[in-house]
Scaffold this motif. Sequence first.
Motif, PDB file in Angstrom:
ATOM      1  N   GLU A  45       0.821  -1.210   0.000  1.00  0.00           N
ATOM      2  CA  GLU A  45       0.000   0.000   0.000  1.00  0.00           C
ATOM      3  C   GLU A  45       0.856   1.263   0.000  1.00  0.00           C
ATOM      4  O   GLU A  45       0.589   2.200  -0.760  1.00  0.00           O
ATOM      5  CB  GLU A  45      -0.952  -0.009   1.189  1.00  0.00           C
ATOM      6  CG  GLU A  45      -2.055  -1.037   1.037  1.00  0.00           C
ATOM      7  CD  GLU A  45      -2.909  -1.185   2.279  1.00  0.00           C
ATOM      8  OE1 GLU A  45      -2.725  -0.420   3.254  1.00  0.00           O
ATOM      9  OE2 GLU A  45      -3.773  -2.079   2.273  1.00  0.00           O
ATOM     10  N   ALA A  46       1.892   1.294   0.823  1.00  0.00           N
ATOM     11  CA  ALA A  46       2.779   2.464   0.863  1.00  0.00           C
ATOM     12  C   ALA A  46       3.514   2.635  -0.469  1.00  0.00           C
ATOM     13  O   ALA A  46       3.678   3.752  -0.963  1.00  0.00           O
ATOM     14  CB  ALA A  46       3.775   2.329   2.012  1.00  0.00           C
ATOM     15  N   THR A  47       3.934   1.530  -1.049  1.00  0.00           N
ATOM     16  CA  THR A  47       4.636   1.584  -2.325  1.00  0.00           C
ATOM     17  C   THR A  47       3.688   2.018  -3.438  1.00  0.00           C
ATOM     18  O   THR A  47       4.071   2.791  -4.320  1.00  0.00           O
ATOM     19  CB  THR A  47       5.280   0.225  -2.643  1.00  0.00           C
ATOM     20  OG1 THR A  47       6.126  -0.130  -1.539  1.00  0.00           O
ATOM     21  CG2 THR A  47       6.106   0.271  -3.904  1.00  0.00           C
ATOM     22  N   GLN A  98       9.920  -2.964   2.223  1.00  0.00           N
ATOM     23  CA  GLN A  98       9.522  -1.796   1.429  1.00  0.00           C
ATOM     24  C   GLN A  98      10.716  -1.263   0.629  1.00  0.00           C
ATOM     25  O   GLN A  98      10.573  -0.884  -0.530  1.00  0.00           O
ATOM     26  CB  GLN A  98       8.940  -0.707   2.314  1.00  0.00           C
ATOM     27  CG  GLN A  98       8.367   0.440   1.496  1.00  0.00           C
ATOM     28  CD  GLN A  98       7.519   1.369   2.323  1.00  0.00           C
ATOM     29  OE1 GLN A  98       7.226   1.086   3.489  1.00  0.00           O
ATOM     30  NE2 GLN A  98       7.114   2.474   1.744  1.00  0.00           N
ATOM     31  N   ALA A  99      11.890  -1.265   1.229  1.00  0.00           N
ATOM     32  CA  ALA A  99      13.084  -0.780   0.529  1.00  0.00           C
ATOM     33  C   ALA A  99      13.403  -1.657  -0.677  1.00  0.00           C
ATOM     34  O   ALA A  99      13.713  -1.139  -1.761  1.00  0.00           O
ATOM     35  CB  ALA A  99      14.278  -0.741   1.484  1.00  0.00           C
ATOM     36  N   GLU A 100      13.320  -2.980  -0.508  1.00  0.00           N
ATOM     37  CA  GLU A 100      13.595  -3.889  -1.625  1.00  0.00           C
ATOM     38  C   GLU A 100      12.555  -3.743  -2.730  1.00  0.00           C
ATOM     39  O   GLU A 100      12.893  -3.744  -3.918  1.00  0.00           O
ATOM     40  CB  GLU A 100      13.641  -5.336  -1.138  1.00  0.00           C
ATOM     41  CG  GLU A 100      14.837  -5.651  -0.271  1.00  0.00           C
ATOM     42  CD  GLU A 100      14.734  -7.000   0.413  1.00  0.00           C
ATOM     43  OE1 GLU A 100      13.597  -7.491   0.631  1.00  0.00           O
ATOM     44  OE2 GLU A 100      15.790  -7.575   0.730  1.00  0.00           O
ATOM     45  N   LEU A 101      11.286  -3.608  -2.358  1.00  0.00           N
ATOM     46  CA  LEU A 101      10.230  -3.447  -3.340  1.00  0.00           C
ATOM     47  C   LEU A 101      10.403  -2.131  -4.102  1.00  0.00           C
ATOM     48  O   LEU A 101      10.297  -2.093  -5.335  1.00  0.00           O
ATOM     49  CB  LEU A 101       8.855  -3.512  -2.675  1.00  0.00           C
ATOM     50  CG  LEU A 101       7.644  -3.334  -3.577  1.00  0.00           C
ATOM     51  CD1 LEU A 101       7.640  -4.351  -4.723  1.00  0.00           C
ATOM     52  CD2 LEU A 101       6.357  -3.442  -2.765  1.00  0.00           C
ATOM     53  N   SER A 102      10.692  -1.066  -3.388  1.00  0.00           N
ATOM     54  CA  SER A 102      10.904   0.231  -4.042  1.00  0.00           C
ATOM     55  C   SER A 102      12.100   0.193  -4.982  1.00  0.00           C
ATOM     56  O   SER A 102      12.050   0.740  -6.084  1.00  0.00           O
ATOM     57  CB  SER A 102      11.096   1.338  -3.003  1.00  0.00           C
ATOM     58  OG  SER A 102       9.891   1.588  -2.333  1.00  0.00           O
TER      59      SER A 102
END
Length: 123
Positions: A45-47, A98-102
């Motif tokens: 959701e944040a991404t 989240q960092a890896e997804l971004s």
Amino acid sequence: MKKTDSQRSHLQGATVEQTVSQPLKLIWFSAQWCGPCQHMAPIVEATADKYRNQIHTIKVDVNADPKLADDFQIRGIPTLVLMQDGAVIDRQVGATSQAELSQWLAQHLSNQQLPDQHLPAQQ
């Protein structure tokens, strides 16, 4: 921040091509009973919010739409499928930060060539 259908949608009984026309689509295959999927929910959701103008995020519940999961050959969840121009360009299986997804999405966005851009001829 209020979520809108243009930022993220749930897909059931429709093809991915019937969704909005942003060049990149992130399809998130998950299920309510899946612990890692629940862990990923705020991350996705944040991404989705971060990249809302560049990537359309679509959530698919594999129990509600097993045919779509089968069409995409989903064998484990959570699975993230990245599509461009109707074709799968990459996928990630399993929970991620989240960092890896971004970073994964930023890499694909940096590789994306807009239709009116042309690379100079090599000499």
